[in-house]
Design an enzyme around this catalytic site. Sequence first.
Site, PDB file in Angstrom:
ATOM      1  N   HIS A 134       0.645  -1.239   0.029  1.00  0.00           N
ATOM      2  CA  HIS A 134       0.001  -0.061   0.084  1.00  0.00           C
ATOM      3  C   HIS A 134       0.977   1.058   0.043  1.00  0.00           C
ATOM      4  CE1 HIS A 134      -3.261   2.738   1.285  1.00  0.00           C
ATOM      5  NE2 HIS A 134      -4.190   1.779   1.263  1.00  0.00           N
ATOM      6  N   GLU A 156      -1.947   0.462  -5.191  1.00  0.00           N
ATOM      7  CA  GLU A 156      -2.253  -0.812  -4.564  1.00  0.00           C
ATOM      8  C   GLU A 156      -2.481  -2.062  -5.483  1.00  0.00           C
ATOM      9  OE1 GLU A 156      -5.299   0.019  -1.530  1.00  0.00           O
ATOM     10  OE2 GLU A 156      -4.880   1.990  -1.853  1.00  0.00           O
TER      11      GLU A 156
END
Length: 386
Positions: A208, A349
């Site tokens: 992330h 992501e």
Amino acid sequence: MLTVKTIIGFVLPALAMVQACLCAEAIPHAPDWPFDLTTLTAPDGSVTAKFVSFGATMTELWVKDRDGKARDVILGYDDNTELLTDPAHPVFNPIVGRYANRIKNGTFSIPITKFPQPDGPNVFHIPTNDHDGQDTLHGGIYGWDRRNWTIVEKTKTSVTYLHIDDADEGFPGTVTALATHSVENGGILRTTVHATATEKTPIMLTQHVYWNLDAFQGSEDILGHKLHVDASRVVAVDSDAVPTGPFIDVEGTAFDFRTTQAIGERWNDTFDLCGPGCQGYDNCWIYDNSEETKPGLTLWSDVSGIRLDVTTNNPAVQVYTAFWLDTPRKKVHGGPSLNYTKWTAVAIEHEGYIDAINTPEWHVDQIYYPGKDFNWETTYKFSTVH
Ligand SMILES: *[C@@H]1O[C@H](CO)[C@@H](O)[C@H](O)[C@H]1NC(C)=O
Ligand SMILES: *[C@@H]1O[C@H](CO)[C@@H](O)[C@H](O)[C@H]1NC(C)=O
Ligand SMILES: *[C@@H]1O[C@H](CO)[C@@H](O)[C@H](O)[C@H]1NC(C)=O
Ligand SMILES: *[C@@H]1O[C@H](CO)[C@@H](O)[C@H](O)[C@H]1NC(C)=O
């Protein structure tokens, strides 16, 4: 009898686990574990990346701009213990698991079903931590990003972290994950995760990473960053950002980045796209091609000249323009008196189809078990535009 199938299905994963655990004992923890810093530098100096064991998190990433000056292009904290304590929990650059993104009502069944009955057989409940309890985000309250990973191998250009998830947060069985970060000449950063399961379980991971390719020098937000995404479909979601089933055709919409666009090019068309009252993006694009050799996503800034090309074995990517962000910046980004706020970064992501475990009509299989391991691979290549 030892058949090939048994060797692949049982002996190899078991050996990998034993090796990992022996290594884990072989490398003692640093006194400041799990916030111990590891620095990797490519031999040609093109990329320097820093990591902490907590969440196998990347904390700094220095790459060269068009004038040869290094900039730290990812968000983070000066004090990495904030990864554990910051109540805002923006999820700055860790490995996210056991199941990234959202799970509707924190509920799924194995085999998967569209509407798992709360008391049905093989139904699992994970703590909900998003949209007032309507869904689970990023693996539960203490997902893999907030776990103390262990270093099992380390060189000047590579580090491998181990995490053993023993039915944590209510997921079934034990999952053993090895995450390796490495850097190479030519501006390359690569992350791979290999995970094995002792029982049938969903696994869907992401890394992330929040990017600002100017590092807050010469611009304050990412609206001018140029983005290319090789995808003609986006997952349609409800007001809790949970998939409803259909896909949106990007043609003629603000989701179309098949031709490179500035992120802010169609900003007035992005009201409510990332949720009620949210302007910008927080959406899941499905790649058209699954060739691992060709970049699926490209991002660059004409200010710094830094360009990022991403290749991945993942079928999808969530792009979040950080509407909800409000956290003091690192010193190198002008902090701590200034905050990271909305649109000052873009989180990219790489992941699977979001909440496919509650969307059986997609026929996307995200259930892993002994003999079926999970592999996640993403390569970030840096260069410059002139
Ligand atoms: C959501 O899950 C809870 C159990 O965690 C259950 O009691 C409830 O009925 C579920 N809601 C729906 C709409 O399925
Ligand atoms: C993980 O590290 C944190 C921070 O040092 C500590 O509070 C916690 O007890 C550790 N957890 C485990 C399971 O070791
Ligand atoms: C976007 O909307 C604002 C306010 O409604 C307006 O001032 C601006 O000109 C619009 N921008 C574009 C590119 O249409
Ligand atoms: C920065 O964020 C923190 C945490 O959300 C908040 O307490 C503080 O008021 C913010 N500072 C500024 C300058 O907005």
